[in-house]
Design a protein around this motif. Structure first.
Motif, PDB file in Angstrom:
ATOM      1  N   LEU A   1      11.718  18.166  42.965  1.00 24.57           N
ATOM      2  CA  LEU A   1      12.434  16.885  42.964  1.00 24.57           C
ATOM      3  C   LEU A   1      11.466  15.734  42.768  1.00 24.57           C
ATOM      4  O   LEU A   1      11.707  14.821  41.966  1.00 24.57           O
ATOM      5  CB  LEU A   1      13.153  16.692  44.296  1.00 24.57           C
ATOM      6  N   ILE A   2      10.352  15.775  43.504  1.00 24.12           N
ATOM      7  CA  ILE A   2       9.382  14.677  43.419  1.00 24.12           C
ATOM      8  C   ILE A   2       8.805  14.609  42.009  1.00 24.12           C
ATOM      9  O   ILE A   2       8.702  13.535  41.412  1.00 24.12           O
ATOM     10  CB  ILE A   2       8.276  14.856  44.477  1.00 24.12           C
TER      11      ILE A   2
ATOM     12  N   LEU B   1       9.093   1.518  50.234  1.00 23.88           N
ATOM     13  CA  LEU B   1       7.746   0.995  50.013  1.00 23.88           C
ATOM     14  C   LEU B   1       7.268   1.261  48.587  1.00 23.88           C
ATOM     15  O   LEU B   1       6.342   0.628  48.126  1.00 23.88           O
ATOM     16  CB  LEU B   1       6.773   1.600  51.023  1.00 23.88           C
TER      17      LEU B   1
ATOM     18  N   PRO C   1      11.181   9.202  46.257  1.00 26.85           N
ATOM     19  CA  PRO C   1      10.697  10.520  45.891  1.00 26.85           C
ATOM     20  C   PRO C   1      11.787  11.574  45.653  1.00 26.85           C
ATOM     21  O   PRO C   1      11.542  12.497  44.919  1.00 26.85           O
ATOM     22  CB  PRO C   1       9.869  10.912  47.116  1.00 26.85           C
TER      23      PRO C   1
ATOM     24  N   SER D   1      15.718  15.699  58.223  1.00 25.93           N
ATOM     25  CA  SER D   1      14.504  14.928  58.527  1.00 25.93           C
ATOM     26  C   SER D   1      13.803  14.509  57.242  1.00 25.93           C
ATOM     27  O   SER D   1      13.300  13.390  57.141  1.00 25.93           O
ATOM     28  CB  SER D   1      13.543  15.753  59.372  1.00 25.93           C
ATOM     29  N   LEU D   2      13.796  15.412  56.274  1.00 25.32           N
ATOM     30  CA  LEU D   2      13.167  15.094  54.991  1.00 25.32           C
ATOM     31  C   LEU D   2      13.848  13.880  54.372  1.00 25.32           C
ATOM     32  O   LEU D   2      13.191  12.958  53.879  1.00 25.32           O
ATOM     33  CB  LEU D   2      13.293  16.303  54.064  1.00 25.32           C
TER      34      LEU D   2
ATOM     35  N   THR E   1      11.337  20.707  47.072  1.00 24.12           N
ATOM     36  CA  THR E   1      11.033  19.285  47.276  1.00 24.12           C
ATOM     37  C   THR E   1      10.038  18.808  46.229  1.00 24.12           C
ATOM     38  O   THR E   1      10.176  17.719  45.676  1.00 24.12           O
ATOM     39  CB  THR E   1      10.467  19.090  48.694  1.00 24.12           C
TER      40      THR E   1
ATOM     41  N   PHE F   1      17.848  20.864  60.099  1.00 25.28           N
ATOM     42  CA  PHE F   1      17.017  19.776  60.636  1.00 25.28           C
ATOM     43  C   PHE F   1      15.932  19.388  59.648  1.00 25.28           C
ATOM     44  O   PHE F   1      15.602  18.210  59.502  1.00 25.28           O
ATOM     45  CB  PHE F   1      16.382  20.194  61.968  1.00 25.28           C
TER      46      PHE F   1
ATOM     47  N   LEU G   1       5.440  14.414  52.902  1.00 23.57           N
ATOM     48  CA  LEU G   1       6.790  14.126  53.395  1.00 23.57           C
ATOM     49  C   LEU G   1       7.164  15.094  54.508  1.00 23.57           C
ATOM     50  O   LEU G   1       7.662  14.683  55.558  1.00 23.57           O
ATOM     51  CB  LEU G   1       7.799  14.279  52.258  1.00 23.57           C
ATOM     52  N   LEU G   2       6.908  16.378  54.272  1.00 25.91           N
ATOM     53  CA  LEU G   2       7.298  17.386  55.263  1.00 25.91           C
ATOM     54  C   LEU G   2       6.492  17.218  56.549  1.00 25.91           C
ATOM     55  O   LEU G   2       7.035  17.357  57.647  1.00 25.91           O
ATOM     56  CB  LEU G   2       7.113  18.785  54.691  1.00 25.91           C
TER      57      LEU G   2
ATOM     58  N   GLN H   1      -0.366  16.589  42.469  1.00 30.30           N
ATOM     59  CA  GLN H   1       0.067  15.401  43.203  1.00 30.30           C
ATOM     60  C   GLN H   1       1.470  15.540  43.800  1.00 30.30           C
ATOM     61  O   GLN H   1       1.668  15.226  44.963  1.00 30.30           O
ATOM     62  CB  GLN H   1      -0.044  14.178  42.274  1.00 30.30           C
TER      63      GLN H   1
ATOM     64  N   LEU I   1       6.981   4.801  61.424  1.00 30.99           N
ATOM     65  CA  LEU I   1       6.414   5.428  60.224  1.00 30.99           C
ATOM     66  C   LEU I   1       6.283   4.412  59.093  1.00 30.99           C
ATOM     67  O   LEU I   1       5.248   4.327  58.422  1.00 30.99           O
ATOM     68  CB  LEU I   1       7.302   6.599  59.791  1.00 30.99           C
TER      69      LEU I   1
ATOM     70  N   LEU J   1      10.326  14.710  63.606  1.00 28.23           N
ATOM     71  CA  LEU J   1      11.793  14.601  63.623  1.00 28.23           C
ATOM     72  C   LEU J   1      12.438  15.972  63.718  1.00 28.23           C
ATOM     73  O   LEU J   1      13.425  16.151  64.420  1.00 28.23           O
ATOM     74  CB  LEU J   1      12.270  13.908  62.346  1.00 28.23           C
ATOM     75  N   ILE J   2      11.858  16.939  62.986  1.00 25.64           N
ATOM     76  CA  ILE J   2      12.426  18.289  63.013  1.00 25.64           C
ATOM     77  C   ILE J   2      12.373  18.824  64.442  1.00 25.64           C
ATOM     78  O   ILE J   2      13.345  19.368  64.957  1.00 25.64           O
ATOM     79  CB  ILE J   2      11.657  19.214  62.054  1.00 25.64           C
TER      80      ILE J   2
ATOM     81  N   ALA K   1       2.491  15.232  47.671  1.00 27.14           N
ATOM     82  CA  ALA K   1       3.502  14.285  48.159  1.00 27.14           C
ATOM     83  C   ALA K   1       4.560  15.017  48.980  1.00 27.14           C
ATOM     84  O   ALA K   1       4.992  14.527  50.035  1.00 27.14           O
ATOM     85  CB  ALA K   1       4.144  13.560  46.982  1.00 27.14           C
TER      86      ALA K   1
ATOM     87  N   GLN L   1       5.302  14.465  57.695  1.00 30.32           N
ATOM     88  CA  GLN L   1       5.837  13.315  58.429  1.00 30.32           C
ATOM     89  C   GLN L   1       7.182  13.637  59.045  1.00 30.32           C
ATOM     90  O   GLN L   1       7.601  12.997  60.019  1.00 30.32           O
ATOM     91  CB  GLN L   1       5.953  12.119  57.488  1.00 30.32           C
ATOM     92  N   ALA L   2       7.876  14.622  58.458  1.00 28.77           N
ATOM     93  CA  ALA L   2       9.190  14.977  58.993  1.00 28.77           C
ATOM     94  C   ALA L   2       9.081  15.873  60.219  1.00 28.77           C
ATOM     95  O   ALA L   2      10.052  16.008  60.964  1.00 28.77           O
ATOM     96  CB  ALA L   2      10.022  15.661  57.906  1.00 28.77           C
TER      97      ALA L   2
ATOM     98  N   VAL M   1      12.929  10.716  56.400  1.00 32.36           N
ATOM     99  CA  VAL M   1      11.543  10.291  56.175  1.00 32.36           C
ATOM    100  C   VAL M   1      11.371   9.719  54.766  1.00 32.36           C
ATOM    101  O   VAL M   1      10.529   8.859  54.533  1.00 32.36           O
ATOM    102  CB  VAL M   1      10.602  11.490  56.433  1.00 32.36           C
TER     103      VAL M   1
ATOM    104  N   VAL N   1      11.296   6.265  62.467  1.00 33.67           N
ATOM    105  CA  VAL N   1      11.248   5.830  61.064  1.00 33.67           C
ATOM    106  C   VAL N   1      10.628   4.442  60.960  1.00 33.67           C
ATOM    107  O   VAL N   1       9.820   4.169  60.070  1.00 33.67           O
ATOM    108  CB  VAL N   1      12.656   5.871  60.442  1.00 33.67           C
TER     109      VAL N   1
ATOM    110  N   MET O   1       2.927   3.225  57.308  1.00 31.22           N
ATOM    111  CA  MET O   1       2.736   3.399  55.867  1.00 31.22           C
ATOM    112  C   MET O   1       2.391   2.078  55.201  1.00 31.22           C
ATOM    113  O   MET O   1       1.553   2.014  54.309  1.00 31.22           O
ATOM    114  CB  MET O   1       4.003   3.980  55.238  1.00 31.22           C
TER     115      MET O   1
ATOM    116  N   PHE P   1      11.408  26.033  50.107  1.00 33.54           N
ATOM    117  CA  PHE P   1      11.921  24.694  50.410  1.00 33.54           C
ATOM    118  C   PHE P   1      10.911  23.628  49.983  1.00 33.54           C
ATOM    119  O   PHE P   1      11.262  22.625  49.353  1.00 33.54           O
ATOM    120  CB  PHE P   1      12.198  24.603  51.907  1.00 33.54           C
TER     121      PHE P   1
END
Lengths: 295, 668
Positions: free
Chosen positions: B146-147, A57, A144, A46-47, B143, A42, B168-169, B160, B566, B175-176, B164, B171-172, A50, B563, B570, B139
């Motif tokens: 990757l960013i 944007l 991202p 979700s990541l 992330t 999940f 993201l997490l 930074q 969100l 949903l989780i 970021a 905001q997730a 999102v 979403v 944003m 985890f």
């Protein structure tokens, strides 16, 4: 915000990898009935969800404008200066600027602060002579997560010229015009004898500016000299041997460069156009332009 | 389109990736052959030396040789290739080799994906909260890597990308939670070809043999946690948690035997409700306050009133059960009575004489029990967790010579003596006590709380609990936190001084309580949330009998809505804060443009003002004021608020002349 103007989203190869990892996680979680693995599944999905608005944007409020392109010779590189402006109130990251179908590299802008702009120089190969127009730029970003690539096409109308590739015999043709015209009129430009001053025009050599006059508070003026026209050279399309138009234009381009380098006053005769002999940057580009646009 | 040049991976993303992999390691070191995670660690470290020099693993035969070598090494380490541990080891080894080899952008992304898979592997090996925290950190760092990678080649500010990633997490999270609650938990019919990992933490077994409890007495591992939702915790009496009833006695060793005919007792009134979250032990037994009278889902109440799960408990499970402290008298069948009086033939005459002397003195069962307890109390029996070794037939040794032992010895010998004296008896094993967590309002019962006691059948009241350990060592029965620490100290886990000084500090006590509570929440609410719990939840929110497909749709629709919200939020956050000066001037320019004097992009304010004045000579004074105010506010060192007001007023009035004119034309 206007939905129609939202950037397009394109999946990258990494999306396939993500789908595979997601499926593996789900499968493992459900077959082992492992709630922690479910939680991981999940979190990962979700990541990803999102990250979609973030990806959109990140490029949505970017604007790009082009600036004028210096003419280049075919076979060289065209350098297109682009200014990317961030019109939003947030910092934007990892933007790549590209001219689609140009065969050139994309240029990266790592970071643009809110309300600021960044300049990049996009290089792409100049193929054949002629006048071109850059109609579309693409701003793209995988920020991202690198799973989706948001692409914002930007329309622009940036024209540029590609001169023929200078090729052929570097020796200048014999001066046939000299016998025909006795003592042709002198051309103002570079020479030894002072002939007066004239208002400065952009593109003229800075060495000729009358700096003493500027120091006295006068506007920019250039000192004019004359040269004894030892013989104005007429570069004639019809006089170049060969059948291939492009090869003949290439020869002419090479001669123009050689004549300019040798500081010999030269003129150009093409079908329907004639440029009277002269010297200097303005004249040089005028002649090459005529070659580039020759039909 | 990432250019496929032979690029190096920039240093920063590699750093984040390495940090992430370090956090993946703890569960690996716990459950795998140590060389496997060590290899990964070496690979990560070496990469930082290799990458700036452009070194990497290129030679294909060498790669193949390494993979084959790794497979052989795994086979030697585990004796198999199938199963969770070898499988996870294989993934880690491949990841290590990939680290040696990788050098392009595409491969970097591949490594991050493998990192995600490693997180999953970590959850296969262990699922407790500490491991989960490690894996969630890993985890987050993946992330971040990757960013960092996709934000561009130049590093930028260090923290930074982490910020970021956390954004993201965060905001997730909604949903989780949504997916966790609503995503259908279907069990795939085809099982993964992995053997379930052995649960070694149990320690509990279906027999009471000398030393079996001793092995667990020093283990601080959690057995289960219990919550009393009705807040009717029986504070005054010790909490006996019933586990298993042993009916076959062989002197010092007692065993489980499925033989009782009588049905379990069900009870409706006067019960205590408990919510128990049990840690996986790989067996079928479940625990409840002595004695359970209801059946939790997926379990049955066996004769002798103990719980038995239908399936082996291999993951944390939460169940509700009711217990009754007093049960009505129950008759014994003759056959059952006979079985409950069986004693092994190897019992020595001396013991038989002792038991018979009690029953001959007074045949009343109550009197016999009292005499037996007196015997334990007065004959210098001592309580010790390390009494030395007893064998199966060492009852004589224990009762007449050494007289030192702990609960299992007392329970076993007492029950045997009762049977010899003609009273049906059995041994119950389970847990005693537990630590109450005031923050989370639950009891934490550890393996070290294991206990064994007796039950005797009396003709007038039926089964009754007798704990012989209580007369020898009353403090064991009423043990609390203090003794727990001492036990820890005895096991050498923490030094007594350390534990006394630190564990008593309010701050550390609070941390301890918080960590226990978080563990409880994790085990009961997260790990214990399965298909059944989900069904109960959907029932509760008014969606009975909802099909998995509908649940999937429901969660998808809510996710889509989230979403959109969100994205709107944003977009709102990223809007440009309007600058009042610039806004007013833009308005002025727009007005001027409507009157036929648009501002050129290259025109400065002063030039523009002079041009507009030429176009609109009637307004020249106002235009000059506006222009001067604007230039002052923009460029002068000290600008005052009055000029902003003046600018606002003049811009407002600018153009009013024309409107007036138009009116007068209309009036003609």
């Amino acid at each position: 915000m206007n939905l129609a103007r939202l950037p397009r989203l394109r999946p990258t190869a990494a999306l396939g990898g993500l789908v595979f990892v997601l499926f593996a996680t789900w499968y493992a979680a459900s077959s082992q009935n492992n709630a922690a693995a479910y939680l991981l599944f999940f979190t990962l999905s979700s990541l990803f969800i999102v990250s979609i608005p973030h990806a959109l944007l990140n490029v949505a409020s970017l604007k790009a404008t082009t600036e004028s392109v210096k003419p280049t010779f075919a076979g060289d590189e065209v350098s297109l200066p682009v200014e990317v402006t961030n019109q939003s109130g947030k910092r934007r990251y990892g933007v790549r600027v590209q001219v689609p179908d140009s065969g050139g590299d994309e240029q990266a802008v790592d970071e643009i602060a809110a309300g600021r702009a960044a300049r990049v120089l996009i290089r792409f190969p100049a193929r054949a002579r002629g006048e071109y127009e850059v109609k579309r730029l693409c701003l793209a970003s995988a920020f991202p997560l690198g799973i989706l690539r948001a692409i914002k096409p930007i329309n622009c109308h940036q024209r540029f010229l590609v001169y023929p590739k200078p090729e052929g015999d570097p020796r200048l043709p014999p001066d046939r015009a000299r016998s025909a015209r006795n003592r042709p009129r002198t051309e103002l430009g570079e020479g030894d004898d002072f002939a007066g001053v004239r208002a400065y025009e952009p593109g003229q050599s800075q060495r000729q500016i009358d700096w003493k006059a500027v120091a006295r508070g006068h506007p920019l003026m250039t000192k004019q000299y004359t040269t004894e026209a030892t013989g104005a050279l007429y570069l004639d399309f019809a006089a170049v041997s060969g059948d291939d138009t492009e090869a003949r234009l290439a020869q002419l381009a090479l001669w123009i460069i050689e004549a300019e380098r040798a500081r010999r006053s030269y003129g150009l005769r093409l079908r329907g156009t004639e440029i009277t002999p002269s010297l200097g940057q303005v004249h040089f580009h005028r002649c090459l332009r005529a070659l580039a646009l020759f039909k | 389109m990432i250019t496929k040049r032979d690029t190096r991976i920039p240093r920063r993303p590699l750093l984040w990736l390495a940090a992430a992999l370090v956090f993946v390691l703890p569960p690996m070191f716990d459950g795998l052959a140590p060389w496997v995670p060590t290899l990964l660690l070496v690979a990560i470290t070496t990469k930082f030396w290799m990458e700036p020099r452009g070194y990497r693993l290129r030679f294909l035969p060498l790669k193949i040789a390494l993979v084959v070598g790794a497979l052989v090494a795994i086979f030697i380490s585990y004796g198999a290739i199938k199963g969770i541990e070898p499988g996870v080891s294989l993934i880690i080894v491949l990841m290590s080799l990939k680290i040696f080899e990788a050098h392009t952008a595409r491969e970097f992304h591949f490594m991050v994906m493998l990192g995600w898979v490693l997180c999953l592997c970590g959850f296969f090996l262990a699922q407790d909260l500490a491991i989960a925290v490690c894996i969630m950190i890993a985890f987050t760092l993946l992330t971040t890597a990757l960013i960092q990678f996709y934000r561009g080649l130049a590093g930028g500010r260090i923290w930074q990308p982490l910020r970021a990633a956390l954004t993201l997490l965060a905001q997730a999270v909604p949903l989780i939670v949504l997916f966790f609650l609503l995503f259908p938990r279907v069990t795939t019919a085809f099982r993964l070809l992995l053997t379930p990992n052995a649960v070694s933490a149990s320690g509990f077994s279906d027999r009471l043999s000398p030393g079996s409890v001793e092995a667990m007495a020093n283990s601080t591992a959690v057995a289960f946690r219990a919550e009393f939702p009705d807040d009717d915790v029986p504070r005054s009496i010790p909490l006996y948690w019933r586990g298993l009833v042993l009916t076959q006695g062989d002197g010092m060793e007692w065993r489980f035997r499925e033989m009782l005919r009588s049905s379990p007792q069900f009870h409706s009134g006067g019960t205590i409700r408990q919510l128990i979250t049990i840690e996986p032990h790989g067996e079928h037994w479940m625990f409840a306050l002595d004695r359970p009278v209801t059946e939790p889902p997926g379990a049955s109440l066996r004769p002798g009133n103990y719980l038995r799960s239908w399936q082996a408990i291999v993951k944390p499970r939460r169940y509700e059960v009711k217990s009754s402290l007093e049960l009505a008298r129950q008759d014994l069948q003759p056959l059952e009575r006979k079985q409950l009086l069986e004693v092994p033939a190897s019992i020595s005459p001396r013991i038989r004489e002792l038991a018979q002397s009690w029953s001959q003195a007074d045949p009343d069962p109550h009197a016999i029990i009292r005499r037996a307890l007196d015997f334990f109390q007065t004959q210098r029996f001592r309580y010790s967790l390390s009494p030395g070794e007893y064998r199966k037939n060492d009852l004589d040794e224990f009762l007449f010579r050494r007289r030192i032992g702990f609960c299992e010895h007392y329970a076993a010998s007492f029950a045997t003596l009762m049977r010899l004296a003609g009273i049906p008896a059995r041994v119950v094993i389970g847990y005693l006590g537990g630590e109450f967590n005031e923050m989370g309002h639950f009891y934490l019962v550890r393996q070290s709380d294991t206990h064994a006691w007796c039950e005797v059948w009396l003709p007038d009241i039926g089964w009754r609990r007798v704990d012989p350990t209580n007369v020898v060592a009353p403090e064991r029965v009423n043990s609390g936190f203090e003794s727990f620490l001492e036990r820890n100290a005895a096991a050498g886990e923490i030094t007594p001084r350390f534990s006394r000084t630190f564990a008593r500090q309010p701050f550390f006590a609070k941390i301890r309580l918080t960590w226990q509570t978080l563990n409880y929440v994790w085990d009961s609410r997260v790990l214990g949330f399965d298909a059944e719990a989900q069904q109960a939840l959907t029932h509760e929110i008014g969606l009975p009998d909802v099909r998995p497909v509908s649940l999937l749709f429901l969660s998808a629709i809510i996710a889509a809505g989230f979403v959109v919200i969100l994205a709107t939020w944003m977009q709102f956050r990223a809007r440009v804060q309007p600058d009042p000066v610039q806004g007013l001037y833009t308005k002025f320019c727009a007005k001027a443009a409507r009157m036929g004097a648009p501002r050129e992009p290259t025109e400065g304010p002063a030039n523009f003002a002079s041009r507009v004045s030429r176009v609109l000579p009637q307004e020249s004074k106002r235009i000059a004021t506006i222009s001067n105010c604007y230039i002052g506010l923009r460029y002068a060192r000290d600008s005052d608020a009055s000029s902003l007001h003046a600018l606002a007023r003049e811009v407002q009035l600018f153009g009013s002349w024309k409107r007036k004119n138009r009116k007068s034309y209309a009036g003609r």
